[in-house]
Design a protein around this motif. Structure first.
Motif, PDB file in Angstrom:
ATOM      1  N   ARG A  77       0.849  -1.191   0.000  1.00  0.00           N
ATOM      2  CA  ARG A  77       0.000   0.000   0.000  1.00  0.00           C
ATOM      3  C   ARG A  77       0.881   1.236   0.000  1.00  0.00           C
ATOM      4  O   ARG A  77       2.021   1.199   0.451  1.00  0.00           O
ATOM      5  N   LYS A  83       4.733   7.154   0.371  1.00  0.00           N
ATOM      6  CA  LYS A  83       4.600   8.230  -0.609  1.00  0.00           C
ATOM      7  C   LYS A  83       5.689   9.285  -0.422  1.00  0.00           C
ATOM      8  O   LYS A  83       6.232   9.817  -1.390  1.00  0.00           O
ATOM      9  N   ASP A 138      -3.339  13.829  -9.769  1.00  0.00           N
ATOM     10  CA  ASP A 138      -3.219  12.648  -8.914  1.00  0.00           C
ATOM     11  C   ASP A 138      -1.785  12.524  -8.400  1.00  0.00           C
ATOM     12  O   ASP A 138      -0.882  13.245  -8.830  1.00  0.00           O
ATOM     13  N   LYS A 258      -9.257  -2.001  -4.430  1.00  0.00           N
ATOM     14  CA  LYS A 258      -9.223  -0.780  -3.630  1.00  0.00           C
ATOM     15  C   LYS A 258      -9.085  -1.094  -2.136  1.00  0.00           C
ATOM     16  O   LYS A 258      -8.379  -0.407  -1.408  1.00  0.00           O
ATOM     17  N   GLU A 263      -4.897   3.500  -2.360  1.00  0.00           N
ATOM     18  CA  GLU A 263      -4.622   4.423  -3.467  1.00  0.00           C
ATOM     19  C   GLU A 263      -3.750   3.799  -4.548  1.00  0.00           C
ATOM     20  O   GLU A 263      -3.865   4.134  -5.727  1.00  0.00           O
ATOM     21  N   GLU A 266      -4.981   2.444  -8.066  1.00  0.00           N
ATOM     22  CA  GLU A 266      -5.188   3.266  -9.261  1.00  0.00           C
ATOM     23  C   GLU A 266      -4.235   2.876 -10.382  1.00  0.00           C
ATOM     24  O   GLU A 266      -4.567   2.999 -11.563  1.00  0.00           O
TER      25      GLU A 266
END
Length: 300
Positions: A77, A83, A138, A258, A263, A266
């Motif tokens: 994830r 991120k 995005d 999902k 995220e 996607e």
């Protein structure tokens, strides 16, 4: 040529190393851990991104620099921490590359910096070339924009700069083994609607296109590193089943992806049709222009 590679020990970097060594080029790998690199007459390692490391002192007569360093997008994830690493690792590495270029006694002729087709955003209908602009907001698009903005700083030194926008790279590593696993277990099928484009490219053509960009002085700016014959997810998945002689019957619902991936889902549920217009325009010859050839090479 003497070619410096940052991120040369990863999935894409290994394929590039193999191609360059086969062609007789001298390679220097920028690495945080020199012990991981097996040096030879044509391959050596130089430490970077560690305290007090000064790689520019060990880089002489450099013809080209390739930067593909950065935290992998793959994982379970995209947490906030993940991120942050994805963004910061790319920015830090690219800034250091630009600093090194400015510190060299003799600057390279070209910088080929990794980027991604995520720049264009997601669409089931639009077709994107290197001339396409983006208004996507995005996560992936924002990462790529920041990455390319840092890369553009190299242009102030007057060297040719290429933004190599990679698609989904197919090889023994990367995403393909996970995509093929359900088929090997007997329950493969499309992901989500199956209508999303898969901007695939074989890893040998990634290496080929990087070398093509280095050698072709007419290429600068964005370069889409994708295959010329793209397909949508349903066809892509069906082809995996065909090559592996497994049924294509068990669709993976979007909601399941999902829930499991958050995220990050996607990347699998949405896509983009990114055409390698510049590569075709300048005459690059693909080793694997069609998906079936690529999958047979890798999966068989």
């Amino acid at each position: 040529m003497h070619i410096v590679i940052a991120g040369g020990s990863g999935f894409v970097g290994n394929a590039l190393q193999e191609r360059l060594l086969k062609d007789g080029h001298e390679i220097t790998i920028l690495t945080r851990n020199r012990e991981k690199i097996t040096e030879s007459n044509l391959l050596r390692a130089v430490e970077w991104l560690n305290p007090n490391s000064k790689p520019e002192k060990h880089l002489k007569n450099v013809d080209a620099i390739v930067n593909i360093a950065g935290e992998s997008l793959n994982g379970f994830r995209w947490t906030k921490a993940k991120k942050k690493r994805i963004v910061e690792s790319r920015i830090r590495a690219t800034r250091e590359i630009v600093r090194i270029i400015g510190a060299l006694d003799q600057m390279p002729k070209v910088l080929v910096n990794g980027s991604a087709v995520g720049y264009y955003g997601m669409s089931d209908e639009d077709t994107f070339t290197e001339e396409s602009k983006t208004h996507a907001n995005d996560f992936l698009a924002s990462v790529v924009r920041k990455w390319e903005e840092e890369t553009a700083q190299a242009e102030k030194f007057g060297i040719r700069t290429v933004y190599a926008r990679l698609g989904v790279v197919l090889g023994k590593g990367g995403a393909l083994p996970l995509m093929a696993l359900p088929y090997k277990m007997g329950f493969g099928g499309r992901v989500g609607s199956g209508n999303q484009w898969v901007p695939w490219v074989h890893q040998d053509d990634v290496a080929g296109l990087f070398l093509f960009a280095i050698e072709n002085e007419s290429i600068s700016g964005p370069l889409n590193v994708t295959a010329p014959n793209l397909v949508k997810n349903n066809e892509f998945s069906k082809m995996i089943g065909r090559v592996l002689h497994r049924p294509h019957w068990f669709p993976v619902p979007s909601i399941a992806m999902k829930v499991i991936l958050g995220e990050m889902s996607e990347m699998l549920l949405r896509g983009q049709c990114v055409v390698p217009e510049k590569a075709l325009q300048f005459g690059y010859t693909y080793q694997y222009p069609k998906l079936e050839l690529a999958l047979e090479n890798i999966l068989r």
